[in-house]
Motif scaffolding. Sequence first.
Motif, short mmCIF file in Angstrom:
data_model
loop_
_atom_site.label_atom_id
_atom_site.label_comp_id
_atom_site.label_asym_id
_atom_site.label_seq_id
_atom_site.Cartn_x
_atom_site.Cartn_y
_atom_site.Cartn_z
N PHE A 1 123.43 19.67 -0.21
CA PHE A 1 124.74 19.04 -0.17
C PHE A 1 124.83 18.16 -1.42
O PHE A 1 123.84 18.02 -2.16
N THR A 2 125.97 17.60 -1.68
CA THR A 2 126.13 16.82 -2.91
C THR A 2 126.67 15.42 -2.62
O THR A 2 127.23 15.16 -1.56
N LYS A 3 126.47 14.55 -3.58
CA LYS A 3 127.06 13.22 -3.58
C LYS A 3 127.77 13.01 -4.92
O LYS A 3 127.37 13.58 -5.94
N SER A 4 128.82 12.22 -4.91
CA SER A 4 129.56 11.94 -6.14
C SER A 4 128.84 10.90 -6.98
O SER A 4 128.40 9.87 -6.44
N PRO A 5 128.72 11.11 -8.29
CA PRO A 5 128.12 10.08 -9.14
C PRO A 5 128.81 8.73 -9.01
O PRO A 5 128.17 7.69 -9.16
N ALA A 6 130.11 8.74 -8.71
CA ALA A 6 130.84 7.48 -8.54
C ALA A 6 130.32 6.65 -7.38
O ALA A 6 130.58 5.45 -7.29
N HIS A 7 129.57 7.28 -6.48
CA HIS A 7 129.05 6.58 -5.30
C HIS A 7 127.61 6.09 -5.49
O HIS A 7 126.97 5.68 -4.53
N ALA A 8 127.13 6.14 -6.73
CA ALA A 8 125.78 5.67 -7.03
C ALA A 8 125.78 4.17 -7.30
O ALA A 8 126.72 3.63 -7.89
N VAL A 9 124.70 3.50 -6.87
CA VAL A 9 124.47 2.10 -7.20
C VAL A 9 123.00 1.93 -7.56
O VAL A 9 122.17 2.79 -7.24
N SER A 10 122.71 0.84 -8.20
CA SER A 10 121.34 0.58 -8.64
C SER A 10 120.56 -0.22 -7.61
O SER A 10 121.14 -0.99 -6.83
N SER A 11 119.26 -0.07 -7.64
CA SER A 11 118.37 -0.88 -6.82
C SER A 11 118.67 -2.37 -7.03
O SER A 11 118.97 -2.81 -8.14
N GLY A 12 118.60 -3.11 -5.94
CA GLY A 12 118.92 -4.53 -6.01
C GLY A 12 120.35 -4.84 -5.61
O GLY A 12 120.72 -6.02 -5.50
N ALA A 13 121.14 -3.80 -5.38
CA ALA A 13 122.54 -4.00 -5.01
C ALA A 13 122.66 -4.69 -3.66
O ALA A 13 121.81 -4.53 -2.77
N VAL A 14 123.72 -5.46 -3.51
CA VAL A 14 124.11 -6.06 -2.22
C VAL A 14 125.44 -5.43 -1.86
O VAL A 14 126.43 -5.61 -2.57
N ILE A 15 125.46 -4.66 -0.76
CA ILE A 15 126.65 -3.87 -0.44
C ILE A 15 127.12 -4.18 0.99
O ILE A 15 126.32 -4.55 1.85
N PRO A 16 128.41 -3.99 1.26
CA PRO A 16 128.90 -4.20 2.63
C PRO A 16 128.51 -3.03 3.53
O PRO A 16 128.35 -1.90 3.06
N TYR A 17 128.38 -3.32 4.81
CA TYR A 17 128.20 -2.26 5.79
C TYR A 17 129.42 -1.34 5.67
O TYR A 17 130.55 -1.80 5.63
N PRO A 18 129.22 -0.03 5.59
CA PRO A 18 130.33 0.87 5.26
C PRO A 18 131.34 1.04 6.39
O PRO A 18 131.00 0.88 7.57
N PRO A 19 132.56 1.38 6.05
CA PRO A 19 133.59 1.58 7.07
C PRO A 19 133.40 2.91 7.80
O PRO A 19 132.73 3.82 7.30
#
Length: 232
Positions: free
Chosen positions: A54-72
């Motif tokens: 399966f694939t993922k969009s490059p736009a959905h990539a983040v770097s290690s160390g990121a702080v992200i919200p719990y997804p909707p």
Amino acid sequence: MSDLLFPAPSVHTIAVEGESAEFPIHRIFCVGRNYAAHAAEMGNVPDYEAPFYFTKSPAHAVSSGAVIPYPPGTQNYHHEMELAVLIGTPAFRVSEAEALDAVYGYCCALDMTRRDLQNDSKAERRPWDTAKDFGASAVFAQARKAADFGAAKEQRIHLEVNGKTRQDASLAELIHSVPAMIADLSKYYHLGAGDVIMTGTPAGVGPVVAGDVLRGGIDGLAPIELTLMDAE
């Protein structure tokens, strides 16, 4: 060059050990059920014949160390620790013996998954896109060049959540090896510089919630970290 109606999206990149320049992500391919124990814990029979993708969009990539919200859109958000393979040169219909010539490097990665949506999709025999391809669902640590890492063989791969081990396995447990994956994928795509292959996750996947800190590693590679905050 034509004028653009709005600014083009920025290129997502992966930092490389010892390099000031970074690896630009072109495409992200993901291999499913590539560890027998993980396939079993998901209620599936391991497929030894050929990998599936399966694939993922490059736009959905983040770097290690990121702080992200719990997804909707999910109440069951899972971690999946993986080895990522970075392609540096063209590879089309290559043999397993030729496949590693195309590898630029390797890095730790997280394939974050909305498991409830994936289960719903499986039940309805629908694609996994909403479960796998969403914001910040592909996390990448600093990469190491292939010559410095060596072959992906028996290195330990592990993940801890809030300091407690969730996943702990060996790359020797991969059903389909790195050269086998590249050779097979190159039957269907003209692989090239900037392509990334996420090679699958070992057993031990599970839910994470806001406030959790994920830390993982693969022997010989820079570690990976992700912190979750409250949903938006």
